[in-house]
Design a protein around this motif. Structure first.
Motif, PDB file in Angstrom:
ATOM      1  N   GLY A   1     -14.252   4.362  16.581  1.00 54.17           N
ATOM      2  CA  GLY A   1     -13.129   3.976  15.935  1.00 54.17           C
ATOM      3  C   GLY A   1     -13.107   3.582  14.694  1.00 54.17           C
ATOM      4  N   GLY A   2     -14.333   3.154  14.139  1.00 54.65           N
ATOM      5  CA  GLY A   2     -14.326   2.616  12.636  1.00 54.65           C
ATOM      6  C   GLY A   2     -14.762   3.824  11.878  1.00 54.65           C
ATOM      7  N   VAL A   3     -15.783   5.016  12.324  1.00 55.43           N
ATOM      8  CA  VAL A   3     -15.991   6.211  11.624  1.00 55.43           C
ATOM      9  C   VAL A   3     -14.790   7.013  11.526  1.00 55.43           C
ATOM     10  N   LEU A   4     -13.732   7.067  12.640  1.00 54.86           N
ATOM     11  CA  LEU A   4     -12.686   7.795  12.424  1.00 54.86           C
ATOM     12  C   LEU A   4     -11.857   7.279  11.406  1.00 54.86           C
ATOM     13  N   ALA A   5     -11.729   5.879  11.061  1.00 45.12           N
ATOM     14  CA  ALA A   5     -10.651   5.630  10.298  1.00 45.12           C
ATOM     15  C   ALA A   5     -11.175   5.784   8.918  1.00 45.12           C
ATOM     16  N   GLY A   6     -12.623   5.545   9.033  1.00 40.29           N
ATOM     17  CA  GLY A   6     -13.136   6.080   7.466  1.00 40.29           C
ATOM     18  C   GLY A   6     -12.935   7.546   7.209  1.00 40.29           C
ATOM     19  N   VAL A   7     -13.118   8.389   8.139  1.00 37.95           N
ATOM     20  CA  VAL A   7     -13.043   9.907   7.800  1.00 37.95           C
ATOM     21  C   VAL A   7     -11.698  10.200   7.467  1.00 37.95           C
ATOM     22  N   MET A   8     -10.591   9.410   8.042  1.00 41.13           N
ATOM     23  CA  MET A   8      -9.494  10.078   8.236  1.00 41.13           C
ATOM     24  C   MET A   8      -8.614   9.559   6.642  1.00 41.13           C
ATOM     25  N   LEU A   9      -9.326   8.177   6.304  1.00 41.36           N
ATOM     26  CA  LEU A   9      -8.782   7.577   4.948  1.00 41.36           C
ATOM     27  C   LEU A   9      -9.419   8.543   3.975  1.00 41.36           C
ATOM     28  N   ALA A  10     -10.587   8.930   3.993  1.00 42.01           N
ATOM     29  CA  ALA A  10     -11.341   9.819   3.078  1.00 42.01           C
ATOM     30  C   ALA A  10     -10.360  11.040   2.906  1.00 42.01           C
ATOM     31  N   LYS A  11     -10.180  11.719   4.024  1.00 41.46           N
ATOM     32  CA  LYS A  11      -9.358  12.942   3.899  1.00 41.46           C
ATOM     33  C   LYS A  11      -8.172  12.880   3.231  1.00 41.46           C
ATOM     34  N   GLY A  12      -7.297  11.719   3.342  1.00 40.78           N
ATOM     35  CA  GLY A  12      -6.016  11.271   2.784  1.00 40.78           C
ATOM     36  C   GLY A  12      -6.368  11.200   1.492  1.00 40.78           C
ATOM     37  N   ILE A  13      -7.504  10.382   0.794  1.00 44.31           N
ATOM     38  CA  ILE A  13      -7.696  10.342  -0.602  1.00 44.31           C
ATOM     39  C   ILE A  13      -8.084  11.593  -1.062  1.00 44.31           C
TER      40      ILE A  13
ATOM     41  N   PRO B   1       4.204   1.397  19.611  1.00 46.67           N
ATOM     42  CA  PRO B   1       3.001   1.579  20.064  1.00 46.67           C
ATOM     43  C   PRO B   1       2.373   2.931  20.808  1.00 46.67           C
ATOM     44  N   GLY B   2       1.042   3.192  21.164  1.00 47.72           N
ATOM     45  CA  GLY B   2       0.643   4.362  21.906  1.00 47.72           C
ATOM     46  C   GLY B   2      -0.954   4.236  21.921  1.00 47.72           C
ATOM     47  N   ASN B   3      -1.405   5.362  21.860  1.00 48.26           N
ATOM     48  CA  ASN B   3      -3.110   5.422  22.070  1.00 48.26           C
ATOM     49  C   ASN B   3      -3.575   4.733  20.762  1.00 48.26           C
ATOM     50  N   PHE B   4      -4.679   3.946  20.625  1.00 49.66           N
ATOM     51  CA  PHE B   4      -5.111   3.207  19.748  1.00 49.66           C
ATOM     52  C   PHE B   4      -5.745   4.173  18.754  1.00 49.66           C
ATOM     53  N   THR B   5      -6.621   5.130  19.159  1.00 53.23           N
ATOM     54  CA  THR B   5      -7.160   5.933  18.316  1.00 53.23           C
ATOM     55  C   THR B   5      -6.387   6.895  17.624  1.00 53.23           C
ATOM     56  N   GLY B   6      -5.316   7.575  18.230  1.00 47.14           N
ATOM     57  CA  GLY B   6      -4.234   8.282  17.629  1.00 47.14           C
ATOM     58  C   GLY B   6      -3.548   7.531  16.540  1.00 47.14           C
ATOM     59  N   LEU B   7      -3.310   6.443  16.870  1.00 51.83           N
ATOM     60  CA  LEU B   7      -2.495   5.730  15.905  1.00 51.83           C
ATOM     61  C   LEU B   7      -3.404   5.345  14.649  1.00 51.83           C
ATOM     62  N   ARG B   8      -4.531   4.877  14.871  1.00 52.30           N
ATOM     63  CA  ARG B   8      -5.367   4.732  13.680  1.00 52.30           C
ATOM     64  C   ARG B   8      -5.575   6.180  12.718  1.00 52.30           C
ATOM     65  N   ILE B   9      -5.843   7.218  13.461  1.00 52.63           N
ATOM     66  CA  ILE B   9      -5.940   8.515  12.661  1.00 52.63           C
ATOM     67  C   ILE B   9      -4.891   8.760  11.780  1.00 52.63           C
ATOM     68  N   ALA B  10      -3.407   8.686  12.370  1.00 49.45           N
ATOM     69  CA  ALA B  10      -2.557   8.832  11.342  1.00 49.45           C
ATOM     70  C   ALA B  10      -2.377   7.763  10.499  1.00 49.45           C
ATOM     71  N   VAL B  11      -2.457   6.509  10.708  1.00 46.48           N
ATOM     72  CA  VAL B  11      -2.180   5.369   9.768  1.00 46.48           C
ATOM     73  C   VAL B  11      -3.338   5.446   8.611  1.00 46.48           C
ATOM     74  N   ALA B  12      -4.619   5.533   9.241  1.00 50.82           N
ATOM     75  CA  ALA B  12      -5.768   5.816   8.076  1.00 50.82           C
ATOM     76  C   ALA B  12      -5.350   6.820   7.049  1.00 50.82           C
ATOM     77  N   ALA B  13      -4.798   8.036   7.676  1.00 54.30           N
ATOM     78  CA  ALA B  13      -4.793   9.285   6.769  1.00 54.30           C
ATOM     79  C   ALA B  13      -3.551   9.053   5.905  1.00 54.30           C
ATOM     80  N   ALA B  14      -2.658   8.403   6.326  1.00 53.85           N
ATOM     81  CA  ALA B  14      -1.189   7.897   5.400  1.00 53.85           C
ATOM     82  C   ALA B  14      -1.651   6.863   4.421  1.00 53.85           C
ATOM     83  N   ARG B  15      -2.490   5.978   4.834  1.00 58.83           N
ATOM     84  CA  ARG B  15      -3.006   4.796   3.842  1.00 58.83           C
ATOM     85  C   ARG B  15      -3.660   5.682   2.639  1.00 58.83           C
TER      86      ARG B  15
END
Lengths: 359, 178
Positions: free
Chosen positions: A93-105, B50-64
């Motif tokens: 979960g944490g690795v994914l958040a980091g990878v996606m933020l990095a891709k966005g940046i 709300p929805g799948n936690f992993t999916g939400l984090r994927i989209a939110v992190a990319a957007a941020r």
């Protein structure tokens, strides 16, 4: 060495949310900023890192850490040459958040993206801090990992041995819990051990009687539990001295096993230097034991400062710089990998089966 | 993707896994097809569930991340907001949750995770989300309408605290302290 590189690094594979800016060139490496937002408070009530709590925190804090790292370094993204991010192994979960933020940046800033193996980042730390030349022997010893590696390049690792069950940091945490000491267990157990007698309780030295460099810490943990329960059965509880003596015996056992296995690995690899990284390297008794091993073998000993031994993003940025110079880039399809062994030529120590080796 | 009120493109791909690998390449394809670049965007909308936690984090992190590098706002829009905006009569907005349960919210009230029977007990019709491409369009439209509002950065809407049990092991009695 070529031109100077300025790399933004991101780390979110366990319970530290981190971002850093590192500048690397012919004159050496400079850490322009290194921001680490810990999560210990969030996990304290649960006696260990809760993956879902960690993932939630990373997803909402990592960009804040990045903004702060850029600000502290006094640079904008326009001055950055590439984005390096931990892409595994770790809590997904944490690795994914980091990878996606990095891709966005990276996408928005038009910068190259580099996925970094978290273990490689730790293993390359002595090059960041001491410009240690290849090859060297690395003992990576932390809450999640324990491996002995010959390091020959930013992507060239040979594993000589590793734990077949728990990591030493995990064992320190567990022992602290068993004895009613606070988390993280490493510093708490070390503090207690300072007032204890290491020889009052005889604890095992797991796998020391077997050839090779593999290690085991699960049985040692259980031996502490058994000893504790025996004392409680006899006395109805533990005295402070009992607790200190158990901590001292446990720490001495871990130090002795790590030192002996490292001695063997150093002999097998014939590397001219021994380097240590990972949070457990902060333990003074373990550090001293490893220094003696290096000295006896006539090898140099390198122990990076503690703030670079525990999880941080400066080491990720540095690893990214080495990979970037080696021509490594990743696409926007970069995957987060919960399991990602450094040396895939070796059979798995832990986590075989369908999902493959853990690390 | 909207230009003013005009829909330029909307796309959805059904996938069981691999969203993290596909999201950015898909967005880049859409930009190329529309003949624009990242720097042409004025704001980003992101569904917060709300929805799948992993999916939400994927989209939110990319957007941020995109918001950070492009210097534009990322605006979080919940699935409930989408349903409320599209449903004029009184209703309970429902979104599929884990184990056959429903995330439910009536306009102006707090959301909860409930069984279907609990959602229906109020006697109001249940209203759900549109299909994915229309959902993305609705997120963009609501985000566009909220531009300039002072809002915190987007964060997934989890509804429930994480599943985690407090440490169960009682520490030993320390005799000196007794």
């Amino acid at each position: 060495m070529g031109e100077t590189l300025t790399i933004l690094g991101l780390e979110s594979s366990c319970d530290d949310t981190a971002a850093a800016v590192v500048r690397q060139g012919a004159a050496g490496t400079e850490i322009l900023s290194s921001v680490v937002l810990g999560q210990s408070d969030l996990h304290a009530a649960f006696g260990g890192v809760v993956p879902e709590i960690a993932a939630r925190a990373h997803a909402e804090k990592l960009d804040i850490a990045v903004r702060r790292a850029l600000e502290t370094a006094g640079v904008t993204l326009a001055r950055i040459d590439a984005i390096a991010v931990t892409a595994g192994p770790g809590l997904i979960g944490g690795v994914l958040a980091g990878v996606m933020l990095a891709k966005g940046i990276a996408a928005g800033a038009g910068l190259p993206l580099i996925g970094v193996n978290h273990l490689a980042a730790h293993a390359l730390t002595p090059r960041l801090t001491h410009a240690l030349p290849y090859p060297y022997l690395m003992l990576l010893v932390s809450g999640g990992h324990c491996q002995l590696l010959t390091v020959r390049g930013p992507e060239a690792f040979t594993r000589l041995g590793g734990t077949i069950d728990d990591a030493p940091g995990e064992a320190f945490d567990k022992v602290a819990r068993l004895l009613g000491l606070p988390q993280p267990g490493g510093p708490a157990v070390e503090r207690e051990a300072a007032a204890g007698c290491a020889t009052r309780f005889a604890l095992p030295r797991p796998l020391l009687d077997r050839p090779g460099c593999d290690l085991s810490f699960s049985g040692l943990k259980t031996a502490v539990l058994r000893q504790r329960d025996m004392l409680i059965a006899e006395q109805g509880g533990l005295t402070r001295q009992d607790r200190a003596d158990l901590c001292a015996a446990f720490q001495a056992a871990v130090a002795e096993v790590l030192a002996e296995k490292t001695r063997r690995a150093l002999a097998a690899s014939a590397a001219p230097a021994l380097a240590v990284a990972g949070g457990v390297a902060a333990n003074a008794a373990i550090r001293a034991a490893l220094e003696r091993v290096a000295e006896d073998a006539g090898a140099a000993h390198v122990a990076p400062p503690l703030r670079l031994c525990t999880d941080n993003a400066a080491i990720v940025a540095y690893a990214g710089a080495e990979l970037f110079r080696a021509g490594r880039h990743d696409g926007m399809d970069l995957a987060a990998r919960p399991r990602w062994p450094l040396d895939s030529a070796q059979p798995a120590l832990i986590g075989g089966g369908r999902k493959g080796a853990k690390a | 993707m909207l230009s003013g009120d005009r829909l330029i493109a909307a796309r959805a791909e059904e996938m069981g896994r691999g969203q993290a690998e596909r999201l950015l390449p898909m967005l880049e394809e859409m930009l190329v097809e529309a003949g624009v670049g990242w720097s042409d965007l004025d704001a980003l909308g992101v569904g917060t569930g709300p929805g799948n936690f992993t999916g939400l984090r994927i989209a939110v992190a990319a957007a941020r991340g995109l918001a950070l590098s492009l210097g534009i706002p990322a605006i979080g829009v919940s699935g409930f907001d989408v349903i409320h905006a599209a449903t004029l009569e009184p209703h309970v907005a429902v979104i599929p949750g884990p184990r056959g349960r429903l995330y439910a919210r009536r306009p102006g009230e707090a959301a909860d995770l409930v069984d279907t029977a609990e959602a229906e007990v109020q006697g109001l019709p249940l209203a759900g989300l549109p299909e994915p491409a229309a959902l993305a369009e609705a997120v963009a439209r609501l985000a566009s309408a909220r531009r300039g509002e002072d809002a915190p950065p987007p964060a997934p809407l989890y509804i429930r605290p994480p599943d985690a049990a407090p440490a169960r092991e009682a520490p030993p009695v320390i005799l000196d302290d007794a």
